[in-house]
Design a protein around this motif. Sequence first.
Motif, PDB file in Angstrom:
ATOM      1  N   SER A 269       1.007  -1.319  -0.128  1.00  0.00           N
ATOM      2  CA  SER A 269      -0.019  -0.009   0.074  1.00  0.00           C
ATOM      3  C   SER A 269       0.721   1.300  -0.049  1.00  0.00           C
ATOM      4  CB  SER A 269      -1.007  -0.010   1.277  1.00  0.00           C
ATOM      5  OG  SER A 269      -0.057  -0.050   2.395  1.00  0.00           O
ATOM      6  N   ARG A 274       2.066   1.533  -5.375  1.00  0.00           N
ATOM      7  CA  ARG A 274       1.068   1.608  -5.766  1.00  0.00           C
ATOM      8  C   ARG A 274       1.139   2.424  -7.305  1.00  0.00           C
ATOM      9  NH1 ARG A 274      -0.714   3.963  -1.069  1.00  0.00           N
ATOM     10  NH2 ARG A 274      -1.397   5.956  -2.311  1.00  0.00           N
ATOM     11  N   THR A 275       1.671   3.464  -7.206  1.00  0.00           N
ATOM     12  CA  THR A 275       1.836   4.326  -8.345  1.00  0.00           C
ATOM     13  C   THR A 275       2.594   3.814  -9.417  1.00  0.00           C
ATOM     14  OG1 THR A 275       3.497   5.537  -7.470  1.00  0.00           O
ATOM     15  CG2 THR A 275       1.396   6.336  -7.326  1.00  0.00           C
ATOM     16  N   ARG A 278       1.564  -1.092  -9.179  1.00  0.00           N
ATOM     17  CA  ARG A 278       0.215  -1.727  -9.482  1.00  0.00           C
ATOM     18  C   ARG A 278      -0.388  -0.899 -10.423  1.00  0.00           C
ATOM     19  NH1 ARG A 278      -3.245  -4.664  -6.357  1.00  0.00           N
ATOM     20  NH2 ARG A 278      -1.567  -4.929  -4.587  1.00  0.00           N
ATOM     21  N   ASP A 279      -0.459   0.606 -10.322  1.00  0.00           N
ATOM     22  CA  ASP A 279      -1.262   1.327 -11.137  1.00  0.00           C
ATOM     23  C   ASP A 279      -0.774   1.406 -12.738  1.00  0.00           C
ATOM     24  OD1 ASP A 279      -2.811   1.542  -9.031  1.00  0.00           O
ATOM     25  OD2 ASP A 279      -2.007   3.547  -8.558  1.00  0.00           O
ATOM     26  N   THR A 280       0.519   1.533 -12.996  1.00  0.00           N
ATOM     27  CA  THR A 280       1.020   1.664 -14.062  1.00  0.00           C
ATOM     28  C   THR A 280       1.982   0.570 -14.509  1.00  0.00           C
ATOM     29  OG1 THR A 280       3.249   2.730 -13.253  1.00  0.00           O
ATOM     30  CG2 THR A 280       1.074   4.232 -13.649  1.00  0.00           C
ATOM     31  N   THR A 507     -10.920  -4.130  -3.381  1.00  0.00           N
ATOM     32  CA  THR A 507      -9.691  -4.130  -4.315  1.00  0.00           C
ATOM     33  C   THR A 507      -8.422  -4.601  -3.681  1.00  0.00           C
ATOM     34  OG1 THR A 507      -9.210  -1.686  -3.859  1.00  0.00           O
ATOM     35  CG2 THR A 507     -10.930  -2.109  -5.540  1.00  0.00           C
ATOM     36  N   THR A 509      -5.841  -2.638  -3.909  1.00  0.00           N
ATOM     37  CA  THR A 509      -5.136  -1.894  -3.153  1.00  0.00           C
ATOM     38  C   THR A 509      -5.824  -1.585  -1.619  1.00  0.00           C
ATOM     39  OG1 THR A 509      -4.873  -0.546  -5.044  1.00  0.00           O
ATOM     40  CG2 THR A 509      -4.924   0.816  -3.108  1.00  0.00           C
ATOM     41  N   SER A 561      -7.011  -7.067 -14.412  1.00  0.00           N
ATOM     42  CA  SER A 561      -6.047  -5.952 -14.363  1.00  0.00           C
ATOM     43  C   SER A 561      -4.953  -6.512 -13.454  1.00  0.00           C
ATOM     44  CB  SER A 561      -6.101  -4.374 -13.734  1.00  0.00           C
ATOM     45  OG  SER A 561      -7.039  -4.345 -12.441  1.00  0.00           O
ATOM     46  N   GLU A 562      -5.128  -7.106 -12.054  1.00  0.00           N
ATOM     47  CA  GLU A 562      -4.346  -7.574 -11.462  1.00  0.00           C
ATOM     48  C   GLU A 562      -3.708  -8.858 -11.858  1.00  0.00           C
ATOM     49  OE1 GLU A 562      -3.482  -6.363  -8.747  1.00  0.00           O
ATOM     50  OE2 GLU A 562      -4.637  -4.830  -8.317  1.00  0.00           O
ATOM     51  N   ARG A 565      -0.954  -7.914 -14.467  1.00  0.00           N
ATOM     52  CA  ARG A 565       0.179  -7.373 -13.734  1.00  0.00           C
ATOM     53  C   ARG A 565       1.187  -8.530 -13.286  1.00  0.00           C
ATOM     54  NH1 ARG A 565      -2.338  -4.508 -10.309  1.00  0.00           N
ATOM     55  NH2 ARG A 565      -2.331  -2.758 -11.757  1.00  0.00           N
TER      56      ARG A 565
END
Length: 854
Positions: A269, A274-275, A278-280, A507, A509, A561-562, A565
């Motif tokens: 977390s 995250r940025t 996980r997100d990009t 989620t 996250t 999405s996960e 990844r």
Amino acid sequence: MRMTHAPNGITVLVEKNPASRAVALQVGVRVGSADEELSQLGLAHIHEHMLFKGTGRRRVGEIAAEIEAAGGDINAYTSYDATVYHATLSGRFFELGLDVLSDAIQRSAFDEAELGRELEVIVEEIRRSDDTPGRVASKLYFRTAFHVHPYGRPVIGSEASVRSQDRAAILRFFNRWYRPENLIVSAVGDLDEGAATDAILRAFESTSAGGTTRAPRAMEPEWRGLRFARQTSRFTQGLVNIGFPAPALTHPDVPALDVIALVLGQGESSRLYRTLHRDTGLVNGISASAYTPLDPGLFTVSANLPAGDARGAVSEIFAQLARFTETLVDDAELDKARAIFRSQRIYEQESVGGRARRLLTWPLHGRPPESEDEYLRAALAVTPEGLREVARRWFDPDAFVATALVPEADGAPDGLDEAVFAEAARAVSHHPRPRSAAPAHKDHEHRDAVEILDLPGGGRLVVARDSSVPLVSVRALTVAGLGYEAPGNGATRLLAETLCRGTGTRTGTEIAALMDGMAGVLEAGAGRHSFGLRSVLLAEHLGPGLDLFFDVLTGASLPTSELERERGLQLEAIRSEADRPASYAMRLLMETAYAGHPYGASYLGTAASVAAQAREPLLALRDAILHPSRLVFAVVGDVEPDAIQRRFADAMTQHGASPTAPLTPPGAPEPKAASLRRESIRGAQAHLAFHYPGLVFGDVDRPALDVLTAVLSGQGGRLFLELRDKLSLAYTVSCSSAEGRDVGWITAYIGTSPEKVDTALAGMRRELGRIAQDVIDDAELDRARRYLIGSWDVGHERRSARASTLAAQIVLNSPFRRLSDYPDAIATVSAADVLRVAQRLLRPEHETVVIVSP
């Protein structure tokens, strides 16, 4: 905790921990590689090796053999600022452990012939580090950051500097530094603090004062601008380190910097994870840390980059650093950080070794042990405004270091040149502030008391109450794993990595943030024959923690999405497999021994199979594996068994789904004839791996086989003594066994120089053959049995280890049901049993050997 300063200068720290059956003894010496003169590079680390190579009372190998015979492990490590020698063993052998460790520290023989052999072992260690991407990247980073200070030099030295040392140089260094005023001894376990202190003082009373205290080091001058280095490598991973000068441990800004590192880049977390991950998907992995040793250190962000344009990742890292200097941390992030800091004390109480190490930390840096309490209070008292001020002081865009270790092969990250880092740094747009100078239990229950209960729907629950520490470990385990897949599939591993990434109500996250906020652990894992979910929780968070555990167990949704990844990360791991040559050799060994069978495949699968995995089949696999009727649960810790049974029964009753068809394993692998396979890799070392068929689950010969491998393994074992100590063939040599559903295996490994391959091959075969020819002597048998019994105690200190074992004993059809059953069986093994099992299993006609070499 009791602290004593003896008249001769030694400091003794003893802490009673009635919850543990183990005892930890550690001796910290206030000398590290940063205290070496240029002619001494590597000497501090050489001492770490030589102090275990015999004394006036103990021959080579006897130091480790005595500790292992007491069920323990003995080892050492060297840092820039200290050298620490540590032993953890069964608490009943405290006096023996103290006698062995004090003898080694004070009366090492430094035999000249042994020194020559051990220098060759250290050279192998250096070559091994040169085959490790993280080590290579770290050396590049530190020598770029420190031009003057000795932190820029590798702790281990170089091949040339190590080979240049002789016995006279060793003795000068020892006589200068290994004096009582430079020694700190810590002991943690179920000890009488006064009696243990007296015993330690007696053990070290013959050592007289008169050594040298630490001289001032050459400090790194304040510098401006970017210090940059880029290095190409033979590895497949792109590794980046970005850092800013950071203060020494005693500086008042250190607690805040540690909180910043936690919020920024520790845990799923955290902001960077995250940025950027996980997100990009800009990075394969990322972390932040504050390295604050005796002298000023570094605040570092480390990233593993995929192929493609890396400029976006570099820019986003600096943007996140800038965010810390411009905006305030929100309450949720700060509450999470405080919860994690508070929980550290509780988690430490599970491990006597970790606590003994912590007791040494502050005294080795010239501060009293209670400085740890002051540090913790300061970390818990930080404010959002205070964190921003500290970030502004230290994140200076006009003084930072950046290094890039870049693969020379196709698919390397692009854009990792000096201009990219310099431009991205301008995002940290504040004006740095001046930096201030550093200021001058409840009774515990019997651990064998377990209840095995039936649950609605067919599952089983094992509960072991232990309220000595307010922690609870929860485990769910079932039959699945690599042995139930088509060869090279990789589906079970992909499912395990995605399981905790989202449910129908939360989620990924949100799951990570909730678990971090409770300072707990929630993760899934897959083995060769099992699949499981585990959680470790503070007792105060058991209710919400179990809610989250059951939500994942019964409602994991594998969001697309996960899944994508995690698929990308698994493909990257497949691509970089050869960057870990020892593991690569072991994988090739299993592939050769079990060609065409799941046992011969990698957990990761192949690139083609992983790329083809679709979500729906993975959901079907989830349903087949995790139906309540097929699960065994284990709960160990500060719980009420009746309440836990009701909680699990309710959760399983609510599941409701009908079971799907169980997984069908393939048949037993075909026996293979003896074979030898050679593969070429790029690297500094050669790696030899050996395989013999072993035992299936439940085989009554397992205790005898474990004694056999213990005779061969460890620092007091035959392989170490004969091949490392006497012949200097290797830094690492080992032997182990594993049970299987249809067949088990015995494996052995040695890493050596390419020119020593033939000697190492002959030596390993000689020792593996010898144990199948002659009865082991009583001393070897006794050492091996005591080591296995004691290491079982030490290895089951933590509740998570006990929960895993209790669940696995049922899932994998073990004849043992109580934690004490295995040690009891080991105690009955005879020398004749070992010879019989060796002759049964270590047969040359069934041997498989793989040699991976430059």
